[in-house]
Design a protein around this motif. Sequence first.
Motif, mmCIF file in Angstrom:
data_model
loop_
_atom_site.group_PDB
_atom_site.id
_atom_site.type_symbol
_atom_site.label_atom_id
_atom_site.label_comp_id
_atom_site.label_asym_id
_atom_site.label_seq_id
_atom_site.Cartn_x
_atom_site.Cartn_y
_atom_site.Cartn_z
ATOM 1 N N ASP A 1 12.037 8.375 -2.743
ATOM 2 C CA ASP A 1 11.034 8.704 -3.754
ATOM 3 C C ASP A 1 9.947 7.631 -3.797
ATOM 4 O O ASP A 1 10.233 6.444 -3.719
ATOM 5 C CB ASP A 1 11.678 8.806 -5.141
ATOM 6 C CG ASP A 1 12.572 10.025 -5.260
ATOM 7 O OD1 ASP A 1 12.302 11.028 -4.565
ATOM 8 O OD2 ASP A 1 13.553 9.969 -6.036
ATOM 9 N N GLY A 2 8.720 8.063 -3.892
ATOM 10 C CA GLY A 2 7.608 7.138 -4.029
ATOM 11 C C GLY A 2 7.075 6.611 -2.715
ATOM 12 O O GLY A 2 6.149 5.807 -2.714
ATOM 13 N N PHE A 3 7.630 7.044 -1.589
ATOM 14 C CA PHE A 3 7.111 6.586 -0.295
ATOM 15 C C PHE A 3 6.386 7.745 0.372
ATOM 16 O O PHE A 3 6.891 8.856 0.434
ATOM 17 C CB PHE A 3 8.222 6.066 0.612
ATOM 18 C CG PHE A 3 7.690 5.478 1.893
ATOM 19 C CD1 PHE A 3 7.147 4.208 1.903
ATOM 20 C CD2 PHE A 3 7.672 6.210 3.062
ATOM 21 C CE1 PHE A 3 6.616 3.664 3.065
ATOM 22 C CE2 PHE A 3 7.149 5.688 4.228
ATOM 23 C CZ PHE A 3 6.616 4.412 4.221
ATOM 24 N N GLY A 4 5.203 7.484 0.892
ATOM 25 C CA GLY A 4 4.408 8.511 1.567
ATOM 26 C C GLY A 4 4.706 8.551 3.048
ATOM 27 O O GLY A 4 4.176 7.745 3.805
ATOM 28 N N TYR A 5 5.556 9.461 3.458
ATOM 29 C CA TYR A 5 5.927 9.593 4.869
ATOM 30 C C TYR A 5 4.813 10.265 5.656
ATOM 31 O O TYR A 5 4.034 11.038 5.106
ATOM 32 C CB TYR A 5 7.206 10.430 5.005
ATOM 33 C CG TYR A 5 8.452 9.730 4.532
ATOM 34 C CD1 TYR A 5 9.158 8.899 5.379
ATOM 35 C CD2 TYR A 5 8.906 9.906 3.233
ATOM 36 C CE1 TYR A 5 10.295 8.259 4.947
ATOM 37 C CE2 TYR A 5 10.056 9.261 2.793
ATOM 38 C CZ TYR A 5 10.743 8.438 3.660
ATOM 39 O OH TYR A 5 11.869 7.806 3.239
ATOM 40 N N SER A 6 4.786 9.998 6.959
ATOM 41 C CA SER A 6 3.855 10.708 7.824
ATOM 42 C C SER A 6 4.306 12.167 7.891
ATOM 43 O O SER A 6 5.473 12.480 7.701
ATOM 44 C CB SER A 6 3.816 10.078 9.215
ATOM 45 O OG SER A 6 5.103 10.001 9.776
ATOM 46 N N ASN B 1 10.025 -0.596 -1.452
ATOM 47 C CA ASN B 1 9.342 -0.126 -0.251
ATOM 48 C C ASN B 1 8.276 -1.122 0.167
ATOM 49 O O ASN B 1 7.644 -1.750 -0.666
ATOM 50 C CB ASN B 1 8.703 1.238 -0.506
ATOM 51 C CG ASN B 1 9.734 2.301 -0.791
ATOM 52 O OD1 ASN B 1 10.832 2.273 -0.256
ATOM 53 N ND2 ASN B 1 9.379 3.241 -1.641
ATOM 54 N N LYS B 2 8.113 -1.251 1.453
ATOM 55 C CA LYS B 2 7.032 -2.064 2.014
ATOM 56 C C LYS B 2 6.128 -1.114 2.791
ATOM 57 O O LYS B 2 5.876 0.000 2.322
ATOM 58 C CB LYS B 2 7.613 -3.149 2.927
ATOM 59 C CG LYS B 2 8.416 -4.221 2.199
ATOM 60 C CD LYS B 2 8.845 -5.276 3.200
ATOM 61 C CE LYS B 2 9.530 -6.455 2.563
ATOM 62 N NZ LYS B 2 9.910 -7.450 3.561
ATOM 63 N N THR B 3 5.702 -1.525 3.965
ATOM 64 C CA THR B 3 4.942 -0.622 4.823
ATOM 65 C C THR B 3 5.796 0.585 5.186
ATOM 66 O O THR B 3 5.303 1.693 5.305
ATOM 67 C CB THR B 3 4.499 -1.354 6.106
ATOM 68 O OG1 THR B 3 3.784 -2.514 5.733
ATOM 69 C CG2 THR B 3 3.637 -0.475 6.971
ATOM 70 N N GLY B 4 7.095 0.342 5.350
ATOM 71 C CA GLY B 4 8.062 1.404 5.592
ATOM 72 C C GLY B 4 8.974 1.544 4.386
ATOM 73 O O GLY B 4 9.012 0.680 3.514
ATOM 74 N N PRO B 5 9.760 2.620 4.333
ATOM 75 C CA PRO B 5 10.653 2.826 3.188
ATOM 76 C C PRO B 5 11.817 1.835 3.221
ATOM 77 O O PRO B 5 12.148 1.277 4.258
ATOM 78 C CB PRO B 5 11.149 4.257 3.387
ATOM 79 C CG PRO B 5 11.069 4.476 4.856
ATOM 80 C CD PRO B 5 9.865 3.709 5.312
ATOM 81 N N HIS B 6 12.457 1.647 2.054
ATOM 82 C CA HIS B 6 13.627 0.765 2.019
ATOM 83 C C HIS B 6 14.756 1.408 2.817
ATOM 84 O O HIS B 6 14.822 2.633 2.972
ATOM 85 C CB HIS B 6 14.056 0.480 0.568
ATOM 86 C CG HIS B 6 14.656 1.652 -0.133
ATOM 87 N ND1 HIS B 6 15.973 1.997 0.016
ATOM 88 C CD2 HIS B 6 14.120 2.545 -0.991
ATOM 89 C CE1 HIS B 6 16.239 3.060 -0.720
ATOM 90 N NE2 HIS B 6 15.120 3.424 -1.340
ATOM 91 N N LEU B 7 15.631 0.580 3.346
ATOM 92 C CA LEU B 7 16.706 1.074 4.207
ATOM 93 C C LEU B 7 18.081 0.960 3.557
ATOM 94 O O LEU B 7 19.092 1.103 4.237
ATOM 95 C CB LEU B 7 16.678 0.333 5.546
ATOM 96 C CG LEU B 7 15.390 0.525 6.352
ATOM 97 C CD1 LEU B 7 15.445 -0.255 7.649
ATOM 98 C CD2 LEU B 7 15.120 1.995 6.625
ATOM 99 N N ALA B 8 18.132 0.717 2.259
ATOM 100 C CA ALA B 8 19.416 0.694 1.558
ATOM 101 C C ALA B 8 19.987 2.101 1.578
ATOM 102 O O ALA B 8 19.309 3.072 1.262
ATOM 103 C CB ALA B 8 19.223 0.219 0.117
#
Length: 168
Positions: free
Chosen positions: A110-115, A92-99
Motif C-alpha cells: 500500500d502506498g507504493f506506485g508500481y510500474s 518504502n524508498k525508491t522501491g517497496p519495502h521487502l518485509a
Amino acid sequence: MTVTKIIGGFCGAFLIFLLGGWAAESLYHVGGGGHGEEHSEAYPIEVAESGDAGEVEEGPDFATVLAEADPADGEGVFRKCVACHSVAAGENKTGPHLAAVVGRDIASVDGFGYSGVLDGMEGDWTPEALSDFLENPKGFAPGTAMSFAGLKKVDDRADLIAYLQTLN
C-alpha cells in the motif's frame, strides 16, 4: 614534385601497413596447418566424444539450492538492494519495502506506485518467482522501473531469498 611526394607517402604508409600485418600474422598465427605447412606448431587436444552433444547438463532445481542457502550470506547480498529497498514494514524508498515479501502478492504494498507492468501482474512472490525476477528484472517484467541488472549466480539469489524469508 609535390604530387610525387604525396603518392610516395601513401605508398610508404601502405608498405608499412602490409609489413606490420605480415609480422603480426607470423607472430600470432594460430591456424591449423594451412598454407602448405605439413606440421602445425600447436599441440592437439583430444576430446572425448559424448553420445548426446546437443544436451546441456543442468544444475539442481531452485528448491534444492534454496534448501541449502545461507541467510547470513543473503544478508551480505542484500547490501546491493539497500539503496532502494528497506526491510522495515511500511518504509518504502525508491522501491517497496521487502518485509514479508516472500509469499506476498505481486505489487501489493500500500502506498507504493508500481510500474504498470508489475501492477498488472497476478500471483505471489514465490521463491521461484523472486529468483526469476532477481536474475533478470527487465526480462521477467519488461518495462519495469527497477534499474537493477540482476543477480546472475543462482547461489546469490537463493541466499538472498533465504534472508528475505527470515523477515516474514
